[in-house]
Design a protein around this motif. Structure first.
Motif, PDB file in Angstrom:
ATOM      1  N   PRO A   1      15.228 -38.893   5.709  1.00  0.00           N
ATOM      2  CA  PRO A   1      14.389 -37.800   5.194  1.00  0.00           C
ATOM      3  C   PRO A   1      13.377 -38.346   4.198  1.00  0.00           C
ATOM      4  O   PRO A   1      13.460 -39.512   3.779  1.00  0.00           O
ATOM      5  CB  PRO A   1      15.397 -36.881   4.503  1.00  0.00           C
ATOM      6  CG  PRO A   1      16.495 -37.804   4.067  1.00  0.00           C
ATOM      7  CD  PRO A   1      16.582 -38.869   5.122  1.00  0.00           C
ATOM      8  N   TYR A   2      12.433 -37.511   3.815  1.00  0.00           N
ATOM      9  CA  TYR A   2      11.470 -37.957   2.823  1.00  0.00           C
ATOM     10  C   TYR A   2      11.582 -37.130   1.546  1.00  0.00           C
ATOM     11  O   TYR A   2      12.083 -36.003   1.541  1.00  0.00           O
ATOM     12  CB  TYR A   2      10.038 -37.938   3.366  1.00  0.00           C
ATOM     13  CG  TYR A   2       9.415 -36.579   3.600  1.00  0.00           C
ATOM     14  CD1 TYR A   2       8.736 -35.908   2.585  1.00  0.00           C
ATOM     15  CD2 TYR A   2       9.466 -35.985   4.862  1.00  0.00           C
ATOM     16  CE1 TYR A   2       8.140 -34.676   2.809  1.00  0.00           C
ATOM     17  CE2 TYR A   2       8.867 -34.747   5.098  1.00  0.00           C
ATOM     18  CZ  TYR A   2       8.216 -34.099   4.072  1.00  0.00           C
ATOM     19  OH  TYR A   2       7.632 -32.881   4.294  1.00  0.00           O
ATOM     20  N   ALA A   3      11.127 -37.737   0.462  1.00  0.00           N
ATOM     21  CA  ALA A   3      11.028 -37.078  -0.839  1.00  0.00           C
ATOM     22  C   ALA A   3       9.562 -36.922  -1.170  1.00  0.00           C
ATOM     23  O   ALA A   3       8.776 -37.868  -1.017  1.00  0.00           O
ATOM     24  CB  ALA A   3      11.731 -37.894  -1.912  1.00  0.00           C
ATOM     25  N   LEU A   4       9.178 -35.733  -1.626  1.00  0.00           N
ATOM     26  CA  LEU A   4       7.793 -35.450  -2.005  1.00  0.00           C
ATOM     27  C   LEU A   4       7.693 -35.341  -3.520  1.00  0.00           C
ATOM     28  O   LEU A   4       8.455 -34.602  -4.151  1.00  0.00           O
ATOM     29  CB  LEU A   4       7.331 -34.144  -1.352  1.00  0.00           C
ATOM     30  CG  LEU A   4       5.929 -33.646  -1.709  1.00  0.00           C
ATOM     31  CD1 LEU A   4       4.861 -34.640  -1.256  1.00  0.00           C
ATOM     32  CD2 LEU A   4       5.683 -32.264  -1.093  1.00  0.00           C
ATOM     33  N   VAL A   5       6.764 -36.095  -4.089  1.00  0.00           N
ATOM     34  CA  VAL A   5       6.467 -36.037  -5.524  1.00  0.00           C
ATOM     35  C   VAL A   5       5.000 -35.646  -5.669  1.00  0.00           C
ATOM     36  O   VAL A   5       4.124 -36.306  -5.109  1.00  0.00           O
ATOM     37  CB  VAL A   5       6.714 -37.394  -6.211  1.00  0.00           C
ATOM     38  CG1 VAL A   5       6.409 -37.300  -7.705  1.00  0.00           C
ATOM     39  CG2 VAL A   5       8.144 -37.872  -5.979  1.00  0.00           C
ATOM     40  N   THR A   6       4.749 -34.577  -6.417  1.00  0.00           N
ATOM     41  CA  THR A   6       3.372 -34.126  -6.624  1.00  0.00           C
ATOM     42  C   THR A   6       3.058 -34.063  -8.117  1.00  0.00           C
ATOM     43  O   THR A   6       3.890 -33.650  -8.919  1.00  0.00           O
ATOM     44  CB  THR A   6       3.137 -32.747  -5.983  1.00  0.00           C
ATOM     45  OG1 THR A   6       4.220 -31.863  -6.317  1.00  0.00           O
ATOM     46  CG2 THR A   6       3.044 -32.857  -4.475  1.00  0.00           C
ATOM     47  N   GLY A   7       1.856 -34.464  -8.466  1.00  0.00           N
ATOM     48  CA  GLY A   7       1.394 -34.402  -9.844  1.00  0.00           C
ATOM     49  C   GLY A   7      -0.034 -33.906  -9.891  1.00  0.00           C
ATOM     50  O   GLY A   7      -0.771 -33.980  -8.908  1.00  0.00           O
ATOM     51  N   GLY A   8      -0.437 -33.392 -11.036  1.00  0.00           N
ATOM     52  CA  GLY A   8      -1.819 -33.003 -11.220  1.00  0.00           C
ATOM     53  C   GLY A   8      -2.255 -31.802 -10.412  1.00  0.00           C
ATOM     54  O   GLY A   8      -3.445 -31.626 -10.162  1.00  0.00           O
TER      55      GLY A   8
ATOM     56  N   GLU B   1       6.184 -36.599   9.126  1.00  0.00           N
ATOM     57  CA  GLU B   1       7.264 -36.774  10.094  1.00  0.00           C
ATOM     58  C   GLU B   1       8.611 -36.726   9.383  1.00  0.00           C
ATOM     59  O   GLU B   1       8.804 -37.350   8.339  1.00  0.00           O
ATOM     60  CB  GLU B   1       7.090 -38.124  10.793  1.00  0.00           C
ATOM     61  CG  GLU B   1       8.047 -38.386  11.923  1.00  0.00           C
ATOM     62  CD  GLU B   1       7.757 -39.708  12.611  1.00  0.00           C
ATOM     63  OE1 GLU B   1       7.905 -39.775  13.832  1.00  0.00           O
ATOM     64  OE2 GLU B   1       7.371 -40.668  11.911  1.00  0.00           O
ATOM     65  N   GLY B   2       9.543 -35.972   9.928  1.00  0.00           N
ATOM     66  CA  GLY B   2      10.891 -35.933   9.388  1.00  0.00           C
ATOM     67  C   GLY B   2      11.139 -34.749   8.473  1.00  0.00           C
ATOM     68  O   GLY B   2      10.273 -33.903   8.241  1.00  0.00           O
ATOM     69  N   GLU B   3      12.330 -34.717   7.919  1.00  0.00           N
ATOM     70  CA  GLU B   3      12.780 -33.619   7.059  1.00  0.00           C
ATOM     71  C   GLU B   3      12.534 -33.957   5.600  1.00  0.00           C
ATOM     72  O   GLU B   3      12.773 -35.085   5.155  1.00  0.00           O
ATOM     73  CB  GLU B   3      14.271 -33.378   7.283  1.00  0.00           C
ATOM     74  CG  GLU B   3      14.883 -32.345   6.365  1.00  0.00           C
ATOM     75  CD  GLU B   3      16.400 -32.317   6.439  1.00  0.00           C
ATOM     76  OE1 GLU B   3      17.004 -31.472   5.768  1.00  0.00           O
ATOM     77  OE2 GLU B   3      16.970 -33.158   7.163  1.00  0.00           O
ATOM     78  N   CYS B   4      12.056 -32.975   4.840  1.00  0.00           N
ATOM     79  CA  CYS B   4      11.914 -33.163   3.399  1.00  0.00           C
ATOM     80  C   CYS B   4      13.236 -32.813   2.733  1.00  0.00           C
ATOM     81  O   CYS B   4      13.722 -31.681   2.831  1.00  0.00           O
ATOM     82  CB  CYS B   4      10.801 -32.289   2.846  1.00  0.00           C
ATOM     83  SG  CYS B   4      10.497 -32.572   1.082  1.00  0.00           S
ATOM     84  N   ALA B   5      13.821 -33.783   2.031  1.00  0.00           N
ATOM     85  CA  ALA B   5      15.096 -33.561   1.357  1.00  0.00           C
ATOM     86  C   ALA B   5      14.908 -32.995  -0.037  1.00  0.00           C
ATOM     87  O   ALA B   5      15.735 -32.203  -0.514  1.00  0.00           O
ATOM     88  CB  ALA B   5      15.875 -34.873   1.276  1.00  0.00           C
TER      89      ALA B   5
ATOM     90  N   THR C   1       7.228 -27.074   0.919  1.00  0.00           N
ATOM     91  CA  THR C   1       8.113 -27.598   1.960  1.00  0.00           C
ATOM     92  C   THR C   1       9.283 -26.635   2.139  1.00  0.00           C
ATOM     93  O   THR C   1       9.405 -25.633   1.428  1.00  0.00           O
ATOM     94  CB  THR C   1       8.684 -28.977   1.577  1.00  0.00           C
ATOM     95  OG1 THR C   1       9.675 -28.808   0.530  1.00  0.00           O
ATOM     96  CG2 THR C   1       7.591 -29.922   1.093  1.00  0.00           C
ATOM     97  N   ASP C   2      10.144 -26.978   3.069  1.00  0.00           N
ATOM     98  CA  ASP C   2      11.397 -26.233   3.246  1.00  0.00           C
ATOM     99  C   ASP C   2      12.577 -27.065   2.746  1.00  0.00           C
ATOM    100  O   ASP C   2      13.709 -26.892   3.205  1.00  0.00           O
ATOM    101  CB  ASP C   2      11.596 -25.870   4.719  1.00  0.00           C
ATOM    102  CG  ASP C   2      10.593 -24.836   5.189  1.00  0.00           C
ATOM    103  OD1 ASP C   2      10.292 -23.907   4.416  1.00  0.00           O
ATOM    104  OD2 ASP C   2      10.102 -24.954   6.334  1.00  0.00           O
ATOM    105  N   ALA C   3      12.321 -27.959   1.803  1.00  0.00           N
ATOM    106  CA  ALA C   3      13.383 -28.817   1.273  1.00  0.00           C
ATOM    107  C   ALA C   3      14.484 -27.985   0.634  1.00  0.00           C
ATOM    108  O   ALA C   3      14.234 -26.933   0.041  1.00  0.00           O
ATOM    109  CB  ALA C   3      12.802 -29.779   0.242  1.00  0.00           C
ATOM    110  N   ARG C   4      15.698 -28.491   0.730  1.00  0.00           N
ATOM    111  CA  ARG C   4      16.828 -27.809   0.091  1.00  0.00           C
ATOM    112  C   ARG C   4      16.757 -27.940  -1.419  1.00  0.00           C
ATOM    113  O   ARG C   4      17.124 -27.022  -2.155  1.00  0.00           O
ATOM    114  CB  ARG C   4      18.151 -28.409   0.605  1.00  0.00           C
ATOM    115  CG  ARG C   4      19.401 -27.712   0.065  1.00  0.00           C
ATOM    116  CD  ARG C   4      20.652 -28.279   0.716  1.00  0.00           C
ATOM    117  NE  ARG C   4      20.884 -29.651   0.326  1.00  0.00           N
ATOM    118  CZ  ARG C   4      21.593 -30.020  -0.755  1.00  0.00           C
ATOM    119  NH1 ARG C   4      22.120 -29.099  -1.560  1.00  0.00           N
ATOM    120  NH2 ARG C   4      21.783 -31.293  -1.024  1.00  0.00           N
TER     121      ARG C   4
END
Length: 304
Positions: free
Chosen positions: A79-86, A163-167, A265-268
């Motif tokens: 799965p992937y991890a999303l980090v957002t800033g700004g 691509e893949g699931e956002c964890a 996202t639809d991350a848990r």
């Protein structure tokens, strides 16, 4: 209140195009995205795939390429991890924290999670130290279908194509004194509503998702940040910024219903961080470090 934003337009009347144009014309560039952010992203090309996921064209104010850092060795089975800033450009530690994590700690997650890092979602606002974009829209209320905010729309397209699931998604923010002295009064003026004073919490807190609070996750982030900077106490009525404190340093918003970035996202596991850079008990370095500690804790929790 001596605030130029509240002097635009007529009291009690929402702004039209003329008022929004007057507001935009009054915003002055105070720092450079091209000089302060982009070179640091480019310097990470040896470690990440650096993609341009959009371009903001704000006419005479400039064109702003939007960049994302993605794991170079992307593994389809992870799965992937999303980090957002700004997302709010004036919230400096969100940008700094995302970049600092990428520079110093991202390699710790090689082969464990795919990483997607968007360090500066709103560069026009970053340059002008503003909450809104050039259209007088708050990007963090416009992660919605057919978004009128190009910053939000571009990030939504990026996420839709991953691509893949956002964890896990952690969105890095600040609560500042200017929220009360400038940005909330401006919001009231823009919408033709009376300004209702609030309070600014002194310390770090997080915002979880009302339909999916994940309090153990939120508390793990709080505990990781506690050694770095102090945790915001509740107001006497048991709230932080008017929302019920459901665990120490934790409040809840409905991410998707409010059009917040943390609902993209639809991350848990999802959270929004809030540091307080105006506290006499915190330095800018502590605020940046708090954001980094929060990111690391969020990713480690997702890997358990």
């Amino acid at each position: 209140m001596d605030n130029v934003d509240t002097m635009i337009g007529q009291p009690g009347q929402p702004w039209g195009d003329a008022e929004k144009s007057a507001w935009r014309a009054s915003r002055r560039q105070q720092r450079s995205y091209a000089e302060a952010v982009v070179p640091r992203i480019e310097a990470l090309r040896a470690q990440f795939v650096v993609d341009q996921y959009g371009m903001l064209d704000y006419g005479g104010d400039g064109r702003f390429p939007l960049y994302v850092l993605k794991s170079k060795d992307w593994r389809k089975e992870l799965p992937y991890a999303l980090v957002t800033g700004g997302v709010h450009g004036y919230e400096t530690s969100g940008v700094e924290g995302a970049l600092q994590f990428a520079q110093r700690h991202a390699s710790d997650f090689d082969g464990r999670l795919n990483l997607v890092i968007a360090p500066c979602v709103s560069p026009w606002a970053y340059e002008r130290i503003q909450r809104w974009n050039a259209l007088a829209l708050d990007p963090n209320r416009n992660f919605i279908d057919n978004s009128p905010a190009p910053e939000s729309a571009a990030l939504m397209r990026l996420v839709a194509g991953l691509e893949g699931e956002c964890a896990v998604h952690i969105d890095l923010h600040e609560t500042t004194d200017t929220d009360e002295t400038e940005f909330r009064p401006a919001l009231a003026a823009r919408d033709g509503k009376p300004f209702e004073p609030g309070t600014i919490p002194d310390g770090f807190y997080v915002v979880g998702d009302t339909p999916n609070p994940q309090l153990a996750f939120q508390s793990a982030v709080i505990e990781a940040v506690r050694p770095v900077t102090h945790i915001a106490p509740a107001d006497p009525d048991g709230t932080i910024i008017g929302s019920e404190v459901v665990a120490e340093g934790v409040i809840l918003y409905d991410f998707k219903a409010l059009g917040l970035c943390a609902g993209v996202t639809d991350a848990r596991l999802t959270t929004t961080t809030e540091v307080y850079p105006d506290s006499p008990r915190a330095t800018p370095e502590q605020c940046n470090d708090a954001q980094v500690a929060a990111v690391i804790a969020a990713l480690e929790f997702a890997l358990k």
